[in-house]
Write a protein that holds these residues in place. Structure first.
Motif, mmCIF file in Angstrom:
data_model
loop_
_atom_site.group_PDB
_atom_site.id
_atom_site.type_symbol
_atom_site.label_atom_id
_atom_site.label_comp_id
_atom_site.label_asym_id
_atom_site.label_seq_id
_atom_site.Cartn_x
_atom_site.Cartn_y
_atom_site.Cartn_z
ATOM 1 N N LYS A 45 0.314 -9.543 -8.426
ATOM 2 C CA LYS A 45 0.493 -10.791 -9.189
ATOM 3 C C LYS A 45 -0.872 -11.349 -9.571
ATOM 4 O O LYS A 45 -1.083 -11.865 -10.669
ATOM 5 C CB LYS A 45 1.268 -11.806 -8.332
ATOM 6 N N SER A 46 -1.835 -11.130 -8.646
ATOM 7 C CA SER A 46 -3.182 -11.664 -8.888
ATOM 8 C C SER A 46 -3.905 -10.909 -10.007
ATOM 9 O O SER A 46 -4.982 -11.297 -10.426
ATOM 10 C CB SER A 46 -4.012 -11.544 -7.613
ATOM 11 N N GLY A 47 -3.293 -9.845 -10.475
ATOM 12 C CA GLY A 47 -3.937 -9.037 -11.518
ATOM 13 C C GLY A 47 -4.750 -7.898 -10.934
ATOM 14 O O GLY A 47 -5.203 -7.011 -11.660
ATOM 15 N N GLU A 48 -4.866 -7.885 -9.635
ATOM 16 C CA GLU A 48 -5.657 -6.821 -8.997
ATOM 17 C C GLU A 48 -4.902 -5.483 -9.046
ATOM 18 O O GLU A 48 -3.714 -5.436 -8.782
ATOM 19 C CB GLU A 48 -5.909 -7.216 -7.535
ATOM 20 N N GLU A 49 -5.630 -4.458 -9.416
ATOM 21 C CA GLU A 49 -5.034 -3.118 -9.436
ATOM 22 C C GLU A 49 -5.086 -2.531 -8.044
ATOM 23 O O GLU A 49 -6.034 -2.771 -7.301
ATOM 24 C CB GLU A 49 -5.855 -2.203 -10.351
ATOM 25 N N PHE A 50 -4.091 -1.752 -7.694
ATOM 26 C CA PHE A 50 -4.179 -1.061 -6.411
ATOM 27 C C PHE A 50 -3.431 0.271 -6.509
ATOM 28 O O PHE A 50 -2.497 0.421 -7.276
ATOM 29 C CB PHE A 50 -3.655 -1.948 -5.276
ATOM 30 N N PRO A 51 -3.930 1.242 -5.743
ATOM 31 C CA PRO A 51 -3.318 2.574 -5.834
ATOM 32 C C PRO A 51 -1.969 2.610 -5.121
ATOM 33 O O PRO A 51 -1.809 1.973 -4.085
ATOM 34 C CB PRO A 51 -4.336 3.452 -5.116
ATOM 35 N N VAL A 52 -1.075 3.331 -5.721
ATOM 36 C CA VAL A 52 0.254 3.418 -5.116
ATOM 37 C C VAL A 52 0.744 4.849 -5.159
ATOM 38 O O VAL A 52 0.322 5.642 -6.003
ATOM 39 C CB VAL A 52 1.284 2.528 -5.857
ATOM 40 N N ASN A 53 1.668 5.112 -4.250
ATOM 41 C CA ASN A 53 2.366 6.391 -4.280
ATOM 42 C C ASN A 53 3.821 6.061 -4.573
ATOM 43 O O ASN A 53 4.423 5.251 -3.879
ATOM 44 C CB ASN A 53 2.205 7.036 -2.901
ATOM 45 N N ILE A 54 4.353 6.630 -5.626
ATOM 46 C CA ILE A 54 5.710 6.249 -6.044
ATOM 47 C C ILE A 54 6.586 7.489 -6.103
ATOM 48 O O ILE A 54 6.168 8.526 -6.640
ATOM 49 C CB ILE A 54 5.690 5.583 -7.439
ATOM 50 N N SER A 55 7.807 7.358 -5.554
ATOM 51 C CA SER A 55 8.791 8.414 -5.846
ATOM 52 C C SER A 55 10.043 7.745 -6.439
ATOM 53 O O SER A 55 10.488 6.718 -5.949
ATOM 54 C CB SER A 55 9.095 9.222 -4.584
#
Ligand code: ADP
Length: 630
Positions: free
Chosen positions: A93-103
């Motif tokens: 929400k803060s606009g910060e990008e973060f790495p994710v693992n999605i399935s």
């Protein structure tokens, strides 16, 4: 949306039990459900997201690509991971990008298509991985070999080695993993360092040791190993980290340096090092301490001029200036060095400039030249001795030449009269052919014989001198009959007697044998008797007395002749000397000189007493030594 609202309680119950974030999206790409975990890491409440396009969770820069991807996805409805690497990013929400693992898992409900996304925030994991990578990279780029062993497994096997380890030991990683480090020691296991390592592994302590290790190809290398235990929260050692440093070159260099230092220190040659500014000793080797008598501690408190006392400080500094200015590499001084006990010894000192740290020092190499100097002195003495020998030889040579010259002039003079007498007599003998002229022939033959003898005597005298001069005279002591020699000498002397002259035969010589040089005895007697005959007028007596004791043979020849003038008496034994009253008589002036030389060389003596116009008595004494002839 509708369906999910209706069944939210069941879904929520299920989705909250999952540790990952859960986001359900409908075929319009709207979020229809989101669990608590997802709300937490996205930073939204569920109210803020439900019904919102799923793109709100995607960073702007990926939105376009993501939309196309999702459309394709719904069309093909393929189940499985949409993307699984960390390059997939989501937006908080803060606009910060973060790495994710999605399935993504598609499903259908009441004829509508949905996708359930299991989302895991990878921020922490990626950070950890990055750190691990960084550390691995760091360890691989280290020059030191690094080994990690697992202390909890049996025999403490290696679980990691870095590239430097591979380079140092020559063993590839694959060959050493799961092995104990002891293979590095080959069979060289009896080492103090190894004992220390064993002990520190046993006690779980760290240690630093230097050991001999062996590369895969068997080459020895010196390994400076530092071993550190890693403990867990309970204080149990789980791993050991070994840092290796190949110090072979250092050890070799150190050994070389140590060797050189030992050579310097143990050298028997004296080496001093002085500070160039203060002229104080900074070092001195064994030889320097030994020869000077000072200990190193004492020298440290002293200055070089305490030993080289010959110089004033200013003068000494001036002497060394050329090596300070580098116009000369070395300066050599010949001086003397004062020992502790006050004695001095001659030295040759070589001064050379050098640098110690940031200080300029002077290295002084001292050579004790006592032996050299002694040698030079000995050499000089030898040269002097040889020179005097040569001088002597030269003067002998000159004398010999003089003698030869004299001989030649004498030959022309002394030989003339006898030779003409011989010639006359021989001519006359030829003329007396008659039988009754035998008496006259005998007289002339006697004259010839006598003159030949006279010439022979002159020749013998010269030869005798030459023999002496050349050092060739060798005496030959034998036992001989004294009367036999006296008989021969008197017999020959009788031949030259003047009218009315006679020789009295000595008494008590029959049966006497003596040990002497027969030839010399004969020569001495002949000379004395011939002189008495020559220098006495007709009708006079020549008395020969012989006296033999146990160790002396004495002759005495007394005549009633012209005698020797008193003023000439002291020169009578000088070679070529002839007294003033005999100049009209034939003679060479060498007979007495030879007699005296022989007699004295044999250990005897010769004396005379003489009164002019009354007569002369010569007395000769020769030693007798029976043992010399036995
Ligand atoms: P020379 O050939 O002249 O006789 P000698 O050496 O035998 O040489 O003697 C040296 C000199 O000593 C003689 O020239 C002579 O002056 C003197 N002299 C030697 N013996 C007698 C002597 N019996 N009576 C007088 N003078 C003698």
């Amino acid at each position: 949306m509708h369906v999910f609202e209706k069944n939210s309680s069941i879904f929520n119950l299920l989705s909250e039990a999952i540790s990952d974030g859960v986001v359900v999206v409908n075929q319009e790409h709207e979020i229809v459900s989101i669990n608590k975990h997802a709300q937490e890491f996205f930073g939204y409440t569920s109210e803020e997201l439900l019904g919102k396009p799923m793109l709100v969770l995607i960073p702007d820069r990926f939105k376009k690509a993501h939309k196309d991807h999702t459309v394709r996805y719904f069309k093909t409805s393929k189940e499985g991971l949409m993307v699984r690497d960390r390059c997939l990013y989501a937006s908080r929400k803060s606009g910060e990008e973060f790495p994710v693992n999605i399935s993504l898992h598609p499903f259908e409900l009441y004829e509508r298509h949905y996708a359930l996304a299991l989302v895991r925030d990878m921020t922490e994991e990626i950070e950890i991985q990055r750190n691990i990578d960084l550390q691995t990279q760091a360890m691989d780029s280290a020059h030191n070999g690094i080994v990690i062993t697992d202390a909890l497994l049996p025999d403490n096997p290696i679980i990691y080695v870095n590239q430097a380890f591979e380079k140092i030991t020559g063993y590839p990683r694959s060959e050493v993993l799961n092995k104990n480090c002891r293979f590095l020691q080959n069979n060289d296991r009896e080492q103090e360092g190894i004992r220390k390592i064993r002990n520190c592994i046993k006690t779980g302590k760290s240690c630093q040791v230097r050991v001999r290790n062996y590369k895969k190809d068997g080459t020895l290398f010196w390994n400076e190993v530092s071993i550190n235990p890693i403990k867990n929260e309970d204080g149990i050692v789980t791993h050991f980290i070994g840092i290796q440093n190949d110090i072979t070159r250092k050890v070799k260099t150190q050994a070389e340096v140590n060797h050189l230092v030992r050579i310097f220190n143990e050298s028997l040659n004296e080496i001093f090092v002085i500070d160039a500014d203060s002229l104080k000793f900074t070092h001195a080797n064994f030889g320097a301490c030994r020869n000077s008598g000072y200990s190193l501690e004492e020298l440290h408190r002293m200055k070089v001029l305490d030993l080289l006392t010959e110089y004033e400080p200013a003068e000494f500094r001036k002497l060394l200036e050329p090596i300070y200015e580098k116009s000369l590499k070395k300066i050599i001084l010949e001086t003397s060095l004062k020992r502790k006990d006050g004695t001095e010894y001659p030295v040759e000192v070589h001064f050379q400039s050098s640098i110690k740290g940031d200080k300029r020092v002077i290295v002084c190499i001292v050579l004790d030249v006592t032996d050299k100097r002694n040698y030079t002195e000995r050499l000089e003495a030898k040269v002097e001795e040889r020179t005097s020998q040569l001088k002597e030889a030269l003067s002998r040579e000159i004398e010999l030449n003089e003698l030869k010259t004299k001989f030649l002039s004498m030959v022309s003079h002394e030989f003339k009269t006898p030779l003409s007498a011989i010639l006359t007599s021989a001519t006359l003998v030829g003329k007396y052919c008659e039988v009754n002229a035998q008496e006259k022939r005998v007289k002339h033959l006697k004259t010839i014989k006598s003159e030949v003898k006279h010439l022979n005597n002159i020749l013998n005298d010269f030869l005798s001198i030459e023999k002496f001069e050349k050092g060739k005279e060798v005496y030959n002591l034998t036992k001989f009959s004294l009367s036999k020699v006296i008989d021969e000498v008197i017999y020959n002397a009788n031949m030259i007697l003047k009218v009315g002259q006679r020789i009295s035969y000595p008494q008590g010589v029959d049966e006497l044998t003596v040990c002497q040089d027969e030839k010399i005895v004969s020569l001495v007697l002949t000379n004395l008797l011939y002189n008495s005959i020559k220098y006495s007028p007709e009708d006079t007596l020549i008395d020969l007395q012989v006296n033999v004791t146990k160790d002396t043979l004495q002759f005495q020849v007394r005549d009633e002749g012209i005698g020797i003038p008193e003023k000439d008496q002291k020169f009578i034994f000088d070679r070529y000397f002839r007294a003033g009253n005999v100049l009209l008589t034939q003679g060479t002036g060498i007979g007495l000189n030879i007699v005296k030389t022989h007699v004295e060389t044999l250990g005897g003596s010769i004396n005379f007493e003489s009164t002019e116009n009354k007569g002369t008595t010569f007395t000769v004494q020769l030693p007798l030594n029976e043992k010399a002839c036995s």
